[in-house]
Design a protein around this motif. Sequence first.
Motif, PDB file in Angstrom:
ATOM      1  N   TYR A  31       0.548  -0.822  -0.018  1.00  0.00           N
ATOM      2  CA  TYR A  31      -0.083   0.074  -0.087  1.00  0.00           C
ATOM      3  C   TYR A  31       0.737   0.988  -0.392  1.00  0.00           C
ATOM      4  CZ  TYR A  31      -4.088  -2.500   1.438  1.00  0.00           C
ATOM      5  OH  TYR A  31      -4.722  -3.815   1.519  1.00  0.00           O
ATOM      6  N   TYR A  32       1.957   1.418   0.233  1.00  0.00           N
ATOM      7  CA  TYR A  32       2.918   2.105   0.427  1.00  0.00           C
ATOM      8  C   TYR A  32       3.766   2.012  -0.814  1.00  0.00           C
ATOM      9  CZ  TYR A  32       1.602   2.346   5.149  1.00  0.00           C
ATOM     10  OH  TYR A  32       0.478   2.211   6.208  1.00  0.00           O
ATOM     11  N   GLY A  33       4.215   3.152  -1.231  1.00  0.00           N
ATOM     12  CA  GLY A  33       5.729   3.647  -2.315  1.00  0.00           C
ATOM     13  C   GLY A  33       6.874   3.871  -0.704  1.00  0.00           C
ATOM     14  N   VAL A  34       8.110   3.831  -1.467  1.00  0.00           N
ATOM     15  CA  VAL A  34       9.044   3.196  -0.408  1.00  0.00           C
ATOM     16  C   VAL A  34      10.492   4.270  -1.367  1.00  0.00           C
ATOM     17  CG1 VAL A  34      10.474   1.360   0.351  1.00  0.00           C
ATOM     18  CG2 VAL A  34       7.883   1.105   0.129  1.00  0.00           C
ATOM     19  N   GLY A  35      11.379   4.642  -0.377  1.00  0.00           N
ATOM     20  CA  GLY A  35      12.334   5.391  -1.170  1.00  0.00           C
ATOM     21  C   GLY A  35      13.234   4.862   0.083  1.00  0.00           C
ATOM     22  N   TRP A  36      14.550   5.132  -0.732  1.00  0.00           N
ATOM     23  CA  TRP A  36      15.754   4.784   0.014  1.00  0.00           C
ATOM     24  C   TRP A  36      15.993   6.133  -0.416  1.00  0.00           C
ATOM     25  CZ3 TRP A  36      17.877   0.005   2.200  1.00  0.00           C
ATOM     26  CH2 TRP A  36      16.783  -1.069   1.387  1.00  0.00           C
ATOM     27  N   PHE A  37      17.327   6.082   1.105  1.00  0.00           N
ATOM     28  CA  PHE A  37      17.350   7.385   1.588  1.00  0.00           C
ATOM     29  C   PHE A  37      18.922   6.874   2.365  1.00  0.00           C
ATOM     30  CE2 PHE A  37      14.747  10.864   1.044  1.00  0.00           C
ATOM     31  CZ  PHE A  37      14.005  10.411   0.638  1.00  0.00           C
ATOM     32  N   ARG A  38      20.006   8.039   2.415  1.00  0.00           N
ATOM     33  CA  ARG A  38      21.411   7.804   2.529  1.00  0.00           C
ATOM     34  C   ARG A  38      22.611   8.977   3.515  1.00  0.00           C
ATOM     35  NH1 ARG A  38      24.889   7.078  -2.274  1.00  0.00           N
ATOM     36  NH2 ARG A  38      25.510   8.813  -3.739  1.00  0.00           N
ATOM     37  N   GLN A  39      22.962   8.778   4.899  1.00  0.00           N
ATOM     38  CA  GLN A  39      23.384   9.878   5.060  1.00  0.00           C
ATOM     39  C   GLN A  39      24.321   9.531   5.727  1.00  0.00           C
ATOM     40  OE1 GLN A  39      20.904  11.528   8.625  1.00  0.00           O
ATOM     41  NE2 GLN A  39      21.869  13.604   8.386  1.00  0.00           N
ATOM     42  N   ALA A  40      25.787  10.332   4.598  1.00  0.00           N
ATOM     43  CA  ALA A  40      26.924  10.419   5.573  1.00  0.00           C
ATOM     44  C   ALA A  40      26.898  11.400   6.999  1.00  0.00           C
ATOM     45  CB  ALA A  40      27.697  10.585   4.418  1.00  0.00           C
ATOM     46  N   PRO A  41      28.840  11.050   7.455  1.00  0.00           N
ATOM     47  CA  PRO A  41      28.872  11.989   8.208  1.00  0.00           C
ATOM     48  C   PRO A  41      28.607  13.014   7.802  1.00  0.00           C
ATOM     49  CG  PRO A  41      29.998  10.092   9.104  1.00  0.00           C
ATOM     50  CD  PRO A  41      29.074  10.019   7.321  1.00  0.00           C
ATOM     51  N   GLY A  42      28.352  14.421   8.649  1.00  0.00           N
ATOM     52  CA  GLY A  42      28.878  15.066   8.007  1.00  0.00           C
ATOM     53  C   GLY A  42      28.123  15.780   7.033  1.00  0.00           C
ATOM     54  N   LYS A  43      27.358  15.036   6.123  1.00  0.00           N
ATOM     55  CA  LYS A  43      26.522  15.665   5.271  1.00  0.00           C
ATOM     56  C   LYS A  43      24.502  15.313   5.289  1.00  0.00           C
ATOM     57  CE  LYS A  43      29.426  14.603   1.380  1.00  0.00           C
ATOM     58  NZ  LYS A  43      30.036  13.712   0.692  1.00  0.00           N
ATOM     59  N   GLU A  44      23.942  16.339   4.584  1.00  0.00           N
ATOM     60  CA  GLU A  44      23.024  16.070   4.753  1.00  0.00           C
ATOM     61  C   GLU A  44      21.668  14.547   4.151  1.00  0.00           C
ATOM     62  OE1 GLU A  44      20.610  21.008   4.517  1.00  0.00           O
ATOM     63  OE2 GLU A  44      20.351  19.140   3.507  1.00  0.00           O
ATOM     64  N   ARG A  45      21.075  14.287   4.778  1.00  0.00           N
ATOM     65  CA  ARG A  45      19.740  13.151   3.991  1.00  0.00           C
ATOM     66  C   ARG A  45      19.630  13.192   2.376  1.00  0.00           C
ATOM     67  NH1 ARG A  45      15.967  10.200   8.536  1.00  0.00           N
ATOM     68  NH2 ARG A  45      18.250  10.151   9.568  1.00  0.00           N
ATOM     69  N   GLU A  46      20.172  12.542   2.367  1.00  0.00           N
ATOM     70  CA  GLU A  46      19.572  12.098   0.356  1.00  0.00           C
ATOM     71  C   GLU A  46      19.229  11.134  -0.103  1.00  0.00           C
ATOM     72  OE1 GLU A  46      23.250  11.831  -3.246  1.00  0.00           O
ATOM     73  OE2 GLU A  46      23.953  11.440  -1.370  1.00  0.00           O
ATOM     74  N   GLY A  47      18.184  11.822  -1.123  1.00  0.00           N
ATOM     75  CA  GLY A  47      16.871  10.934  -1.922  1.00  0.00           C
ATOM     76  C   GLY A  47      18.218   9.723  -2.521  1.00  0.00           C
ATOM     77  N   VAL A  48      18.094   8.528  -2.841  1.00  0.00           N
ATOM     78  CA  VAL A  48      18.511   7.930  -3.478  1.00  0.00           C
ATOM     79  C   VAL A  48      17.727   7.063  -4.881  1.00  0.00           C
ATOM     80  CG1 VAL A  48      20.445   5.668  -3.929  1.00  0.00           C
ATOM     81  CG2 VAL A  48      20.023   7.364  -1.801  1.00  0.00           C
ATOM     82  N   ALA A  49      16.588   6.784  -4.537  1.00  0.00           N
ATOM     83  CA  ALA A  49      16.323   5.697  -5.053  1.00  0.00           C
ATOM     84  C   ALA A  49      14.540   5.955  -4.337  1.00  0.00           C
ATOM     85  CB  ALA A  49      16.375   4.715  -5.656  1.00  0.00           C
ATOM     86  N   ASP A  50      13.418   5.779  -4.897  1.00  0.00           N
ATOM     87  CA  ASP A  50      12.157   5.560  -4.813  1.00  0.00           C
ATOM     88  C   ASP A  50      11.437   4.641  -5.704  1.00  0.00           C
ATOM     89  OD1 ASP A  50       9.297   7.417  -5.018  1.00  0.00           O
ATOM     90  OD2 ASP A  50      10.315   7.070  -6.959  1.00  0.00           O
ATOM     91  N   ILE A  51      10.254   3.793  -5.174  1.00  0.00           N
ATOM     92  CA  ILE A  51       9.907   2.953  -6.643  1.00  0.00           C
ATOM     93  C   ILE A  51       7.767   3.064  -5.865  1.00  0.00           C
ATOM     94  CG2 ILE A  51       9.922   0.726  -4.782  1.00  0.00           C
ATOM     95  CD1 ILE A  51       9.396  -0.527  -7.223  1.00  0.00           C
ATOM     96  N   SER A  52       7.010   3.415  -6.705  1.00  0.00           N
ATOM     97  CA  SER A  52       5.762   3.310  -5.794  1.00  0.00           C
ATOM     98  C   SER A  52       5.860   1.510  -5.681  1.00  0.00           C
ATOM     99  CB  SER A  52       4.894   3.629  -7.656  1.00  0.00           C
ATOM    100  OG  SER A  52       5.409   2.217  -8.230  1.00  0.00           O
ATOM    101  N   SER A  53       3.916   1.900  -5.050  1.00  0.00           N
ATOM    102  CA  SER A  53       3.153   1.186  -4.083  1.00  0.00           C
ATOM    103  C   SER A  53       3.376  -0.295  -5.480  1.00  0.00           C
ATOM    104  CB  SER A  53       1.880   1.544  -3.916  1.00  0.00           C
ATOM    105  OG  SER A  53       0.970   1.212  -4.991  1.00  0.00           O
ATOM    106  N   ARG A  54       3.328  -0.534  -6.443  1.00  0.00           N
ATOM    107  CA  ARG A  54       2.622  -1.448  -7.119  1.00  0.00           C
ATOM    108  C   ARG A  54       4.069  -1.887  -7.633  1.00  0.00           C
ATOM    109  NH1 ARG A  54      -1.061  -4.114  -4.852  1.00  0.00           N
ATOM    110  NH2 ARG A  54      -2.819  -2.955  -5.090  1.00  0.00           N
ATOM    111  N   GLY A  55       4.898  -0.734  -8.193  1.00  0.00           N
ATOM    112  CA  GLY A  55       6.467  -0.796  -8.177  1.00  0.00           C
ATOM    113  C   GLY A  55       5.918  -0.056  -9.882  1.00  0.00           C
ATOM    114  N   GLY A  56       5.177   0.714 -10.436  1.00  0.00           N
ATOM    115  CA  GLY A  56       4.711   1.040 -11.564  1.00  0.00           C
ATOM    116  C   GLY A  56       5.987   2.461 -12.024  1.00  0.00           C
ATOM    117  N   ALA A  57       6.051   3.090 -10.813  1.00  0.00           N
ATOM    118  CA  ALA A  57       7.091   4.357 -11.008  1.00  0.00           C
ATOM    119  C   ALA A  57       7.758   4.057 -10.709  1.00  0.00           C
ATOM    120  CB  ALA A  57       6.602   5.803 -10.717  1.00  0.00           C
ATOM    121  N   ILE A  58       9.601   4.724 -10.960  1.00  0.00           N
ATOM    122  CA  ILE A  58      10.821   4.086 -10.667  1.00  0.00           C
ATOM    123  C   ILE A  58      11.587   5.818 -10.622  1.00  0.00           C
ATOM    124  CG2 ILE A  58      12.629   3.473  -9.937  1.00  0.00           C
ATOM    125  CD1 ILE A  58      11.967   0.979  -9.856  1.00  0.00           C
ATOM    126  N   ASN A  59      11.716   6.391  -9.171  1.00  0.00           N
ATOM    127  CA  ASN A  59      12.832   6.993 -10.078  1.00  0.00           C
ATOM    128  C   ASN A  59      14.389   6.688  -8.827  1.00  0.00           C
ATOM    129  OD1 ASN A  59      11.007   9.517 -10.665  1.00  0.00           O
ATOM    130  ND2 ASN A  59       9.565   8.372  -8.607  1.00  0.00           N
TER     131      ASN A  59
END
Length: 125
Positions: A31-59
């Motif tokens: 039921y949920y879209g899911v994003g992957w983020f990463r954060q390195a020391p001293g840096k802001e959290r960064e969006g890496v990728a995401d996928i929609s609930s059914r997988g039809g949209a990916i960024n």
Amino acid sequence: QMQLVESGGGVVQPGGSLRLSCRASGFRLDYYGVGWFRQAPGKEREGVADISSRGGAINYASSVQGRFTVSRDNAKNTVYLQMTNLKPEDTAVYYCAAVFRAGITWWKWTEYDYWGQGTQVTVSS
């Protein structure tokens, strides 16, 4: 209890690969879209990728396009991030996050409802 748990992090040499998993418990991840983020020391959290609930949209972020692949297996209530050709600058704590609403700005971490605890990825020779 609604929970996301990441796994699969570790230490890898430059050029190597890892696959991260994000497993949901206590709710249906399909039921949920899911994003992957990463954060390195001293840096802001960064969006890496995401996928929609059914997988039809990916960024993907431009920094990982062509090297990382996000996928999901809703039967297993799990989302994956396959990372190849890893570089030292990919070193960070990686988080998965789930969002119920559609049409969000996927790279904005504030849009997401639930977060995992993170898994460390270290790329070093």
